[in-house]
Design an enzyme around this catalytic site. Structure first.
Site, PDB file in Angstrom:
ATOM      1  CB  CYS A   2      -0.856  -0.001   1.250  1.00  0.00           C
ATOM      2  SG  CYS A   2      -1.565  -1.620   1.609  1.00  0.00           S
ATOM      3  NE  ARG A  27       4.095   0.886  -3.656  1.00  0.00           N
ATOM      4  CZ  ARG A  27       5.034  -0.055  -3.679  1.00  0.00           C
ATOM      5  NH1 ARG A  27       5.671  -0.310  -4.773  1.00  0.00           N
ATOM      6  NH2 ARG A  27       5.312  -0.747  -2.606  1.00  0.00           N
ATOM      7  CD1 TRP A  74      -2.442  -5.282  -2.678  1.00  0.00           C
ATOM      8  CD2 TRP A  74      -3.564  -4.309  -4.328  1.00  0.00           C
ATOM      9  NE1 TRP A  74      -2.599  -6.209  -3.665  1.00  0.00           N
ATOM     10  CE2 TRP A  74      -3.282  -5.643  -4.693  1.00  0.00           C
ATOM     11  CE3 TRP A  74      -4.278  -3.507  -5.217  1.00  0.00           C
ATOM     12  CZ2 TRP A  74      -3.676  -6.189  -5.913  1.00  0.00           C
ATOM     13  CZ3 TRP A  74      -4.673  -4.054  -6.423  1.00  0.00           C
ATOM     14  CH2 TRP A  74      -4.365  -5.370  -6.761  1.00  0.00           C
ATOM     15  CG  ASN A 100       2.451   0.251   3.361  1.00  0.00           C
ATOM     16  OD1 ASN A 100       1.260   0.497   3.517  1.00  0.00           O
ATOM     17  ND2 ASN A 100       3.234   0.945   2.553  1.00  0.00           N
ATOM     18  N   GLY A 101       2.505  -3.872   5.184  1.00  0.00           N
ATOM     19  CA  GLY A 101       3.171  -5.104   5.613  1.00  0.00           C
ATOM     20  C   GLY A 101       2.181  -6.068   6.231  1.00  0.00           C
ATOM     21  CD  GLU A 485       4.236 -17.314 -17.918  1.00  0.00           C
ATOM     22  OE1 GLU A 485       3.212 -17.754 -18.463  1.00  0.00           O
ATOM     23  OE2 GLU A 485       4.343 -16.121 -17.562  1.00  0.00           O
ATOM     24  CE  LYS A 489       4.416 -13.333 -19.430  1.00  0.00           C
ATOM     25  NZ  LYS A 489       3.571 -13.612 -18.294  1.00  0.00           N
ATOM     26  CD  GLU A 492       1.976 -11.312 -22.137  1.00  0.00           C
ATOM     27  OE1 GLU A 492       2.327 -12.114 -21.282  1.00  0.00           O
ATOM     28  OE2 GLU A 492       0.898 -10.688 -22.075  1.00  0.00           O
ATOM     29  CG  HIS A 508       6.982 -36.960 -32.510  1.00  0.00           C
ATOM     30  ND1 HIS A 508       6.916 -38.237 -33.003  1.00  0.00           N
ATOM     31  CD2 HIS A 508       7.567 -37.056 -31.290  1.00  0.00           C
ATOM     32  CE1 HIS A 508       7.405 -39.084 -32.098  1.00  0.00           C
ATOM     33  NE2 HIS A 508       7.816 -38.385 -31.055  1.00  0.00           N
ATOM     34  CE  LYS A 607      -1.684  -7.137 -14.606  1.00  0.00           C
ATOM     35  NZ  LYS A 607      -0.623  -8.113 -14.951  1.00  0.00           N
TER      36      LYS A 607
HETATM   37  C1  F6R Z   1       0.101 -12.950 -19.583  1.00  0.00           C
HETATM   38  C2  F6R Z   1      -1.044 -12.628 -18.753  1.00  0.00           C
HETATM   39  C3  F6R Z   1      -2.336 -13.252 -19.076  1.00  0.00           C
HETATM   40  C4  F6R Z   1      -3.142 -13.526 -17.792  1.00  0.00           C
HETATM   41  C5  F6R Z   1      -4.552 -14.016 -18.139  1.00  0.00           C
HETATM   42  C6  F6R Z   1      -5.333 -14.365 -16.905  1.00  0.00           C
HETATM   43  O1  F6R Z   1       1.264 -12.311 -19.132  1.00  0.00           O
HETATM   44  O2  F6R Z   1      -0.931 -11.863 -17.840  1.00  0.00           O
HETATM   45  O3  F6R Z   1      -2.181 -14.412 -19.810  1.00  0.00           O
HETATM   46  O4  F6R Z   1      -2.463 -14.475 -17.035  1.00  0.00           O
HETATM   47  O5  F6R Z   1      -5.223 -13.033 -18.859  1.00  0.00           O
HETATM   48  O6  F6R Z   1      -5.489 -13.265 -16.088  1.00  0.00           O
HETATM   49  P1  F6R Z   1      -5.878 -13.425 -14.587  1.00  0.00           P
HETATM   50  O7  F6R Z   1      -4.757 -14.130 -13.889  1.00  0.00           O
HETATM   51  O8  F6R Z   1      -6.081 -12.034 -14.072  1.00  0.00           O
HETATM   52  O9  F6R Z   1      -7.126 -14.253 -14.527  1.00  0.00           O
END
Ligand code: F6R
Length: 612
Positions: A2, A27, A74, A100-101, A485, A489, A492, A508, A607
């Protein structure tokens, strides 16, 4: 995670606090509050919602005041409500605290304060414990009362306290959570992050763990745990606000990658009994009867969270012997899965708002399947609708590409797997203790991986990768989800088309695509299949592929085959995914940087995917 601001001087305190909180809203932003010292009282305004809402609610009581504290929250302990918003006041209202913490022995202290000392609590937060404790120890000197209080608490804290009995004085203390003092002319400041200070001063000092400070308009005094004065060096901040919000990093993604040791440590807090080498399930519990009947687990998630689920499947099956199916939520919800009795569903979602994951959760519950959610956002829809919730304490994640939230999701699935394994007696106590020890070592191992020297090793490979439009990630066993993963990354944020391939699948089909110079990132952290992975690396080498291997120190055969090798500190193979994914995040980041992509906000992505 926070935000904290404090001010004492001659200006309008509420304006300075609100201004500082606005700079910290990135934050944490589910609730906010301020407390001002006025005419022998401390007046408080706080509410769930934004800092702008808080500002609108301030009446004349909050005018013409010269000192106070503020907080933007948060949520971790307790939902984002008006009562749980900071500041928190003591029983008499004379002591007021922002924090915070996490106070780990919160429950014990709460019980002691209620049963033995007659205090009553108004919120669900661990912070309120601090306010009452300081009141309990207060004997005319706020600094001494804070010192005594923090010596009885376990956990992490950045706290600032004020009392109506000592006007215009702020007292703060820090352990494992940042606090920065800002020095002005006839005024002084305290904040959890530099952006809150920059409109007023660039002269700062950083409080170290175990230090306390007493701050008035004229004087700043810092003391150590023993109460001895500490001479602090003043540090002049040269960053602009945008750089300061990113902790001096160029992008939120890099900042969040660097925050991973802390995020992992926080997520394990209170959930591990280090002395006994056990996982302590505080939020999730399965009765012995449910456990005996448990036949199957479904893990449902999207994207990066789905990859955490794949690791979850492997470790739960291995440690607890329960069959696990992992499903992409958008498929699960439309596929009529065989849901029924004696099952558990685990949904994983950083945001807790992903539409498909939520639909999966609702589907499971509608068929009578109990749902355990792993999420980063207290108060999110997933956390409200699930039967039980295990919160990851990664703090707000701002970059679209998930990094620190992913690592904490991994920690959550390990905690569940160890807990289930112990409860079902499929995991021997010695083995559980060994894994717990391994988990506790991860934060410092991550710090090593994130050192400048270690990062320098992958920068030149990233420059090569950045010139290609496609790349492969290879891995076997637990390395395969890590490869998935890594590929996600990379694509994207750099827009390089990346494909993850189970190393054994190469011949294959995908082997046909390997040509001279093609970037291939090979994960080789699993001892049991190391020879097999090495032979796949050999197949790539033979076709001229440019291999970058990620392996463990001591796996010397890898360096004999590959020029570019990134070594992880030696780690139990089961836990290796937590470390191995980090160089793949850095590879994606530096490749994207080299291509000039918009790292924090990649094109076409959001996001939180709240629609289908
Ligand atoms: C990739 C990424 C997305 C999320 C996905 C699920 O870096 O962030 O693939 O993982 O959209 O999002 P959440 O976890 O918020 O359900």
């Amino acid at each position: 995670m926070c935000g904290i601001v404090g001010y004492t001087g001659s200006k309008e305190a509420s304006e300075i606090l609100i201004g500082g909180l606005k700079k910290l809203e990135y934050r944490g932003y589910d609730s906010a509050g301020i407390a001002l010292q006025k005419n022998g009282q401390v007046v408080i305004a706080k509410a769930a919602g934004s800092v702008a809402d808080l500002e609108k609610s301030l009446d004349d009581r909050f005018k013409a005041v010269k000192a106070g504290i503020g907080h933007t929250r948060w949520a971790t302990h307790g939902r984002p409500t008006d009562q749980n918003a900071h500041p928190h006041s003591s029983h008499s209202g004379e002591i007021v605290v922002v924090h915070n913490g996490i106070i780990e022995n919160n429950r014990l202290l709460r019980k002691w304060l209620i049963e033995e000392k007659g205090y009553s609590f108004r919120s669900e937060t661990d912070t309120e414990v601090l306010a009452h404790l300081i009141e309990e120890y207060y004997d005319g000197d706020l600094l001494e009362a804070v010192r005594k209080s923090v010596s009885t608490v376990e956990g992490s804290y950045a706290l600032v306290a004020v009392t109506c009995r000592e006007p215009d004085r702020l007292v703060c203390a820090r352990k494992d959570s940042p606090l920065i003092i800002g020095f002005g002319e006839g005024e002084n400041f305290i904040a959890s992050d530099i952006p809150a200070l920059l409109n007023h001063t660039r002269n700062t000092c950083i409080l170290e763990d175990g230090e306390f400070a007493s701050i008035t308009a004229e004087k700043v005094e810092v003391f150590n745990l023993e109460g001895c004065p500490v001479e602090k060096e003043i540090f002049k901040v040269n960053w602009d606000i945008a750089a300061a919000e990113k902790g001096g990093y160029d992008h939120f993604m890099l900042k969040e990658i660097m925050e991973q040791p802390v995020a992992v440590r926080e997520t394990m807090r209170q959930r591990i009994d280090a002395a006994k080498g056990r996982v302590v399930p505080t939020e999730f519990e399965i009765s012995p009867d449910e456990l005996a009947r448990l036949e199957k687990i479904y893990i449902v998630a999207c994207g990066t969270a789905y990859h955490a689920g794949l690791i979850g499947k492997a470790v739960i099956e291995k440690l607890a012997g329960i069959p696990v199916e992992v499903e992409v939520a958008s498929e699960f919800r439309y596929r009529e899965p065989l849901l029924g009795e004696n099952q558990l569903a685990i949904v994983i979602s950083q945001s807790g708002e992903t539409a498909d994951t939520l639909a999966g959760l609702r589907l499971a519950r509608s068929k009578g399947v109990k749902v355990l959610a792993i999420t980063n956002v207290v108060g999110s829809t997933v956390s409200r609708e699930a039967d039980q919730v295990l919160f990851t304490w990664a703090g707000p994640e701002i970059a679209v590409a998930s990094t620190k939230a992913y690592l904490t999701q991994l920690i959550a699935v390990y905690l569940i797997a160890i807990y289930l394994g112990e409860a079902r007696k499929t995991l021997k106590p010695e083995k559980a203790a060994e894994l717990v020890k391994g988990l506790l070592a991860l934060p410092s191992q991550l710090e090593r991986i994130l050192s400048e020297e270690s990062i320098a090793k992958l920068r030149s490979y990233c420059d090569h990768l950045a010139t290609w439009e496609r790349a492969f990630f290879l891995g076997r066993n637990l390395d395969f989800p890590v490869a998935m993963e890594g590929a996600l990354k990379l694509k994207e944020i750099s827009y390089i088309h990346a494909e993850a391939c189970a190393a054994g699948e190469l011949k294959h089909g995908p082997l046909a695509l390997i040509v001279e110079g093609l970037p291939v990132i090979a994960l080789a952290t699993q001892k049991a299949v190391l020879d097999k992975t090495l032979s796949n690396i050999h197949e790539v080498n033979a076709r001229g592929g440019a291999v970058f291997a990620i392996t463990q120190e001591g796996f010397d055969d890898v360096a004999r085959q590959v020029e570019s090798v990134f070594y992880l500190p030696p780690v139990n193979d089961i836990l290796a995914p937590v470390l191995a994914v980090v160089p793949t995040q850095l590879i994606a980041y530096y490749a994207a940087l080299a291509r000039g992509s918009s790292v924090d906000k990649p094109r076409n992505l959001a996001k939180s995917v709240t629609v289908e």
